[in-house]
Write a protein that holds these residues in place. Structure first.
Motif, PDB file in Angstrom:
ATOM      1  N   ARG A   1       0.857  -1.416   0.110  1.00 29.10           N
ATOM      2  CA  ARG A   1      -0.450  -0.378   0.184  1.00 29.10           C
ATOM      3  C   ARG A   1       0.866   1.117   0.320  1.00 29.10           C
ATOM      4  N   GLN A   2       2.392   1.447   0.849  1.00 32.49           N
ATOM      5  CA  GLN A   2       2.764   2.228   0.741  1.00 32.49           C
ATOM      6  C   GLN A   2       3.354   2.919  -0.679  1.00 32.49           C
ATOM      7  N   LEU A   3       3.775   2.019  -0.980  1.00 29.54           N
ATOM      8  CA  LEU A   3       4.380   1.545  -2.597  1.00 29.54           C
ATOM      9  C   LEU A   3       3.523   2.007  -3.468  1.00 29.54           C
ATOM     10  N   ILE A   4       2.631   1.698  -3.354  1.00 26.97           N
ATOM     11  CA  ILE A   4       1.100   1.948  -4.383  1.00 26.97           C
ATOM     12  C   ILE A   4       1.045   3.921  -3.841  1.00 26.97           C
ATOM     13  N   GLU A   5       0.926   4.031  -2.359  1.00 31.40           N
ATOM     14  CA  GLU A   5       1.047   5.197  -2.357  1.00 31.40           C
ATOM     15  C   GLU A   5       1.958   6.492  -2.867  1.00 31.40           C
ATOM     16  N   GLU A   6       3.407   6.177  -2.616  1.00 30.09           N
ATOM     17  CA  GLU A   6       4.018   6.488  -2.738  1.00 30.09           C
ATOM     18  C   GLU A   6       4.783   7.053  -4.232  1.00 30.09           C
ATOM     19  N   ASP A   7       4.031   5.845  -5.013  1.00 27.74           N
ATOM     20  CA  ASP A   7       3.651   6.277  -5.987  1.00 27.74           C
ATOM     21  C   ASP A   7       2.793   7.144  -6.931  1.00 27.74           C
ATOM     22  N   PHE A   8       1.906   6.983  -6.078  1.00 32.49           N
ATOM     23  CA  PHE A   8       0.809   8.325  -6.826  1.00 32.49           C
ATOM     24  C   PHE A   8       1.046   9.347  -6.329  1.00 32.49           C
ATOM     25  N   ILE A   9       1.843  10.103  -5.145  1.00 31.95           N
ATOM     26  CA  ILE A   9       2.292  10.969  -4.968  1.00 31.95           C
ATOM     27  C   ILE A   9       3.647  10.960  -5.761  1.00 31.95           C
ATOM     28  N   ASP A  10       4.669  10.528  -6.049  1.00 33.08           N
ATOM     29  CA  ASP A  10       6.123  11.131  -7.443  1.00 33.08           C
ATOM     30  C   ASP A  10       5.052  11.098  -8.623  1.00 33.08           C
ATOM     31  N   GLY A  11       3.733  10.033  -9.120  1.00 31.94           N
ATOM     32  CA  GLY A  11       3.270  10.848 -10.018  1.00 31.94           C
ATOM     33  C   GLY A  11       2.394  11.573 -10.109  1.00 31.94           C
ATOM     34  N   LEU A  12       1.872  12.147  -9.090  1.00 30.17           N
ATOM     35  CA  LEU A  12       0.943  13.482  -8.810  1.00 30.17           C
ATOM     36  C   LEU A  12       2.060  14.825  -8.742  1.00 30.17           C
ATOM     37  N   SER A  13       2.629  15.061  -8.138  1.00 31.96           N
ATOM     38  CA  SER A  13       4.224  15.683  -7.579  1.00 31.96           C
ATOM     39  C   SER A  13       4.411  16.049  -9.678  1.00 31.96           C
ATOM     40  N   THR A  14       5.175  15.239 -10.263  1.00 32.18           N
ATOM     41  CA  THR A  14       5.804  15.582 -10.957  1.00 32.18           C
ATOM     42  C   THR A  14       4.636  16.465 -12.746  1.00 32.18           C
ATOM     43  N   TYR A  15       3.402  15.802 -12.162  1.00 29.64           N
ATOM     44  CA  TYR A  15       2.084  16.584 -13.024  1.00 29.64           C
ATOM     45  C   TYR A  15       2.119  17.941 -12.354  1.00 29.64           C
ATOM     46  N   LEU A  16       1.831  18.028 -11.079  1.00 29.80           N
ATOM     47  CA  LEU A  16       2.445  19.411 -10.690  1.00 29.80           C
ATOM     48  C   LEU A  16       2.693  20.269 -11.360  1.00 29.80           C
ATOM     49  N   LEU A  17       3.729  19.688 -11.372  1.00 29.89           N
ATOM     50  CA  LEU A  17       4.689  20.024 -11.392  1.00 29.89           C
ATOM     51  C   LEU A  17       4.972  21.009 -13.034  1.00 29.89           C
TER      52      LEU A  17
ATOM     53  N   PHE B   1       3.994  29.434  -8.604  1.00 26.16           N
ATOM     54  CA  PHE B   1       4.262  29.084  -7.886  1.00 26.16           C
ATOM     55  C   PHE B   1       5.645  28.937  -6.466  1.00 26.16           C
ATOM     56  N   ILE B   2       6.555  28.282  -7.337  1.00 27.67           N
ATOM     57  CA  ILE B   2       7.696  27.306  -6.868  1.00 27.67           C
ATOM     58  C   ILE B   2       8.782  29.187  -6.935  1.00 27.67           C
ATOM     59  N   GLU B   3       8.250  30.046  -7.988  1.00 27.80           N
ATOM     60  CA  GLU B   3       9.042  30.705  -7.731  1.00 27.80           C
ATOM     61  C   GLU B   3       9.090  31.602  -6.717  1.00 27.80           C
ATOM     62  N   GLU B   4       7.445  32.016  -6.713  1.00 21.66           N
ATOM     63  CA  GLU B   4       7.483  32.643  -5.119  1.00 21.66           C
ATOM     64  C   GLU B   4       8.499  32.188  -3.619  1.00 21.66           C
ATOM     65  N   GLN B   5       7.819  30.469  -4.273  1.00 20.84           N
ATOM     66  CA  GLN B   5       8.134  30.088  -2.590  1.00 20.84           C
ATOM     67  C   GLN B   5      10.177  30.484  -2.716  1.00 20.84           C
TER      68      GLN B   5
ATOM     69  N   VAL C   1       6.640  24.282   1.050  1.00 20.16           N
ATOM     70  CA  VAL C   1       5.367  23.207   0.407  1.00 20.16           C
ATOM     71  C   VAL C   1       6.594  21.707   0.414  1.00 20.16           C
ATOM     72  N   GLN C   2       5.932  21.129   1.048  1.00 15.77           N
ATOM     73  CA  GLN C   2       6.942  19.862   1.395  1.00 15.77           C
ATOM     74  C   GLN C   2       6.251  18.948   0.479  1.00 15.77           C
ATOM     75  N   GLY C   3       7.560  18.181  -0.032  1.00 14.47           N
ATOM     76  CA  GLY C   3       7.191  16.848  -0.642  1.00 14.47           C
ATOM     77  C   GLY C   3       7.125  17.591  -2.105  1.00 14.47           C
ATOM     78  N   ILE C   4       7.385  19.353  -2.631  1.00 15.05           N
ATOM     79  CA  ILE C   4       7.152  19.305  -3.804  1.00 15.05           C
ATOM     80  C   ILE C   4       8.559  20.497  -4.299  1.00 15.05           C
ATOM     81  N   LYS C   5       9.402  19.482  -4.914  1.00 16.98           N
ATOM     82  CA  LYS C   5      10.983  20.132  -5.799  1.00 16.98           C
ATOM     83  C   LYS C   5      11.069  20.209  -6.895  1.00 16.98           C
ATOM     84  N   PRO C   6      11.777  21.728  -6.942  1.00 17.73           N
ATOM     85  CA  PRO C   6      11.556  21.695  -8.099  1.00 17.73           C
ATOM     86  C   PRO C   6      12.206  20.899  -9.189  1.00 17.73           C
TER      87      PRO C   6
END
Lengths: 270, 392
Positions: free
Chosen positions: B348-364, B372-376, B386-391
Motif C-alpha cells: 500500500r505504501q509503495l502504491i501511495e508513494e508512486d501516486f504522490i510521485d506521479g501527482l507531484s511530477t504532473y503538478l510541476l 508558485f515555486i519561484e514565489e516559494q 511546501v513539503q514534498g514538491i521539489k523543482p
C-alpha cells in the motif's frame, strides 16, 4: 493471363475456415474492406491472425496471397522483376502486383521483418491513392475496389529497430489480437485439436501458466496453435506426457531451468 | 618417505601448474601429507583442473581430498571436483569449501540417489513454476518453515524428509503449490459480516482468531480446515501433482497420531489433509462427513472454514486439554498473518508513494506551478515551504 488466373485459383479458399470471433474484428474488417482501407493485425504468434485472414478471404470470396516476410525480402520480391528466358527478357509480376491486378487480398505476414524499402512501395497502396508504382516498367497500377492489403506483426518480440514507422502505421486500420479468453480458447482447441472439453480446458490452463513467464525470460508462452498441435498428437495415440513436451515445452525454450519449470507445470496438471 | 620425496612432489606440483610459481612453502605445506598416498596420481590429476579457477580452492582441495577419499571411490574423484567447481561458480570460495567439508551428505548421498535437496538447487525451475501458477510475480525465499506473506513464498532452506532426492524435490513443489493456493484461494482474507466485499486491507481474520480463548489453537484449527479445502482445490486444479504425491503425503502423516475412534478432531483433519478422501467412507465420523460436504461444495471458501472453526473450536479446546496437539503436517506450513499484513502494508505504501510521485511530477508541469515555486524560493528558507514538491 490464363496462367495468372490458374495461379490465383490456387489462392482461393473454397471451404469455410473455422474461425471463432471473440470481438468485433470481423465487422471492423468488413467495414475497412468496403471503404478500401488496409488492415494491420497485431498480436502474439499463433493467436489466429493468419486464420483470420483466411476467414476474411473466404468471406469476401477473394484469393488470398500470403507473403511471409523475411530480412532479405526486397521490393522486387514483392512487385516483380525482369527474368531471362530463351535469351529474352520478360516481366514477371511479384505477389503484390499479382494481387493488385486481380483484386485479391495480399497479406504481408511479419511485415517488420522485410527490408525497409518494401514499406515505401506499400505506402501509395495503403492510402487513398491505392496505387502500386512499378518503377522498372514505368507503370502505375491502380488497385480495384476488391483489392485489400493486410499486414501483420508481433509487438511482443520486435526490437525498436524493427518497429513500424508511424508513417506506415498510420495508414492502416489496426486490429489487436491476443490469445482468446480461456473459454473461447478451449472451444477452439476442442474443435481444431479434436480433444474433449475437459482436456482442452487443461491445455488452455497450461498455456496460461507458460504465458506468465515473461519475467522469467520466456519471450512468449504457448500459443493456441501449439495447443492444437498437442491435440493432434493425442489423436494419433501419443500419450499426453509425451505430447506436451514435444509440442509445447521444447518448442518454447532451450533454457534448462525454464524447460524444467514447464515440464513440472505439465506434470502437475496432467 | 624422505624430505627428498616431498621435494619431488613439490616439483611435480610446479610442473602441473606451470608457468605459475607460487611460494614454495605454501606448496610444500599443501602436498606434504600426500607423499605416501596410494591414490596420489588421481589426486594430482585434479590439480590442473582446480588451480586455474582458484589457487586457494586448490590448496583446500589438497587438504581435504584424503578425507573425501575415505567416503568416495577414486573413480568418483573427478565428479566430486566438478561439483566443487560448480559450487565455486555459484557461491564462491566459501560455498565450495562448505561443499567439500561434508562429503557424505553433500556428495555421497547424491551419488546414491538419496539425501536432501536445498532450495538453492531447485529455485532455478521452482521460481518460474510458481510464477506460472500465480500468473505473475511471486518470489521465493528460504526460511525455517513454509509460509507466505502473499508476495513471497518462504520455503525451508533444505528438505531431507525422504531418502530419495527426487521425492524431496517433489516435496518442494508440493509445498510451493500449497502456499500459492492459500494466496489464490483467499485464505488470509475471509469476508466477515459487515465488512466491505473484496476488502483486502482488513485484518479481520486476526480479530476473529483473537476472539477465541486460545487464539493459537483457533489459528491451528482454521489453518488445518483451510489446508483441507485447499487440498480438494488442488485435486481439481493440479491433479497430476496430487496424484504423484499421494504416497508422499500419506508418509508425512505420523502413523501414531490417529488411533481409530479415539482420534481427536485435529488428528482426523490432519490425516484427511494427507489422504484427501473426497467421498464419505465406512467408519468415517459423522462430524467429518459434514465437514467434507461443506469443504468440497462448489461455493466453499475461507468463510466456510471460519464457520467450521466456530463449530469445532470448543471440542478441539477440550481435546487439547487431554492430549498433546501435534504439529501440523509439513506441507501445510504455517499461518503467519503478521507477515501477510506487513507485506500488504508495504504494498500500500509503495502504491501511495508512486501516486504522490506521479501527482507531484504532473503538478510541476502546470504553468501555475512554475510561478508558485519561484514565489516559494524567493521567500526565506523554511518559510512557507511546501513539503514534498521539489523543482525538477
Amino acid at each position: 493471363m490464363e496462367k495468372d488466373r490458374l495461379q490465383l485459383d490456387e489462392h482461393r479458399i473454397v471451404d469455410e475456415p473455422y474461425y471463432l470471433s471473440t470481438g468485433s474484428e470481423i465487422e471492423v474488417a468488413e467495414a475497412a474492406y468496403r471503404e478500401g482501407l488496409p488492415l494491420l493485425l497485431k498480436g502474439p504468434t499463433g493467436c489466429g491472425k493468419t486464420r483470420f485472414m483466411q476467414y476474411l478471404a473466404w468471406r469476401f470470396e477473394r484469393p488470398l496471397i500470403t507473403v511471409s516476410c523475411h530480412d532479405d525480402l526486397s521490393t522486387s520480391d514483392l512487385v516483380g522483376r525482369y527474368l531471362i528466358r530463351a535469351g529474352e527478357a520478360f516481366w514477371a509480376d511479384g505477389p503484390l502486383t499479382l494481387a493488385v491486378r486481380a483484386g485479391a487480398i495480399c497479406y504481408l505476414d511479419e511485415i517488420v521483418e522485410a527490408r525497409k524499402d518494401t514499406t515505401v512501395v506499400i505506402h501509395p497502396l495503403a492510402d487513398d491513392r491505392r496505387e502500386l508504382p512499378i518503377e522498372k516498367r514505368g507503370e502505375l497500377v491502380s488497385a480495384p475496389a476488391e483489392f485489400m492489403l493486410a499486414v501483420s506483426y508481433n509487438p511482443g518480440y520486435q526490437s525498436v529497430l524493427k518497429d513500424l514507422k508511424p508513417s506506415t502505421r498510420q495508414r492502416f486500420v489496426s486490429l489487436s489480437f491476443d490469445y482468446p479468453a480461456p473459454e473461447f480458447e478451449a472451444e477452439i482447441v476442442c474443435r481444431e485439436g479434436g480433444v474433449d472439453t475437459e482436456l482442452a480446458r487443461t491445455l488452455v490452463r497450461f498455456a496460461g501458466m507458460t504465458r506468465s513467464l515473461k519475467d522469467s525470460g520466456l519471450a512468449e508462452g504457448a500459443s493456441t496453435r501449439l495447443l492444437i498441435q498437442v491435440g493432434k498428437l493425442l489423436n494419433q495415440g501419443i500419450d499426453v506426457n509425451t505430447a506436451c513436451p514435444a509440442a509445447i515445452t521444447e518448442s518454447l525454450t532451450d533454457d534448462p531451468e525454464l524447460l524444467a519449470a514447464i515440464d513440472e507445470m505439465a506434470s502437475s496438471l496432467f | 618417505m624422505t624430505a627428498m620425496d616431498t621435494q619431488t612432489l613439490v616439483e611435480r606440483f610446479y610442473t602441473l601448474i606451470a608457468p605459475e610459481l607460487p611460494n614454495e612453502w605454501d606448496v610444500e605445506e599443501a602436498v606434504e601429507s600426500l607423499v605416501d598416498d596410494p591414490m596420489l596420481e588421481s589426486i594430482l590429476a585434479q590439480v590442473p583442473v582446480i588451480w586455474p579457477v582458484s589457487n586457494s580452492l586448490c590448496y583446500n582441495y589438497l587438504g581435504l581430498v584424503q578425507k573425501a577419499l575415505v567416503c568416495i571411490r577414486e573413480s568418483d574423484l573427478p565428479s566430486w571436483v566438478n561439483e566443487t567447481l560448480d559450487h565455486y561458480e555459484v557461491g564462491g570460495l566459501r560455498a565450495a569449501q562448505q561443499f567439500m567439508l561434508d562429503v557424505e551428505r553433500n556428495f555421497v548421498c547424491r551419488m546414491q540417489g538419496r539425501g536432501g535437496v536445498r532450495l538453492a538447487e531447485v529455485a532455478g525451475w521452482l521460481l518460474p513454476y510458481v510464477q506460472g501458477l500465480a500468473g505473475g510475480r511471486l518470489d521465493l525465499a528460504a526460511a525455517e518453515t513454509a509460509f507466505t506473506d502473499t508476495g513471497t513464498l518462504y520455503l525451508p532452506a533444505e528438505l531431507t524428509h525422504f531418502d530419495r532426492e527426487k521425492d524431496n524435490t517433489t516435496l518442494y513443489k508440493l509445498l510451493a503449490s500449497y502456499q500459492w493456493s492459500f494466496i489464490h484461494q483467499n485464505t488470509f482474507f475471509p469476508e466477515f459480516p459487515g465488512q466491505n466485499s473484496g476488502d483486502q486491507h482488513n485484518e479481520g481474520l486476526e480479530h476473529f482468531l483473537n476472539s477465541f480463548s486460545e487464539p493459537q489453537l483457533a489459528a491451528r484449527l482454521y489453518h488445518t480446515l483451510e489446508t483441507l479445502r485447499i487440498g480438494f482445490f488442488l485435486q481439481k486444479e493440479l491433479p497430476g501433482l496430487m496424484r504423484s504425491t499421494r504416497r508422499m503425503r500419506k508418509a508425512l502423516f505420523p502413523a501414531t497420531a490417529h488411533d481409530g475412534e479415539e482420534a481427536s478432531v485435529l488428528s482426523v483433519l490432519d490425516q484427511q489433509c494427507c489422504l484427501l478422501e473426497t467421498r464419505p467412507t465406512a467408519g468415517m465420523e459423522l462430524w467429518y462427513t459434514e465437514i467434507l460436504s461443506r469443504l468440497t461444495a462448489g461455493d466453499a471458501g475461507p468463510e466456510t472454514s471460519v464457520t467450521l472453526c466456530r463449530t469445532l473450536y470448543d471440542r478441539v479446546l477440550e481435546e487439547s486439554k487431554k492430549e498433546y496437539v501435534e504439529a501440523p503436517v509439513l506441507f501445510q506450513g504455517e499461518l503467519c498473518l503478521q507477515s501477510v499484513y506487513a507485506a500488504r502494508q508495504r504494498q500500500r505504501q509503495l502504491i501511495e508513494e508512486d501516486f504522490i510521485d506521479g501527482l507531484s511530477t504532473y503538478l510541476l508541469t502546470l504553468p501555475e506551478a512554475k510561478g508558485f515555486i519561484e514565489e516559494q524560493q524567493e521567500k526565506e528558507p523554511g518559510e512557507g515551504r511546501v513539503q514534498g514538491i521539489k523543482p525538477s
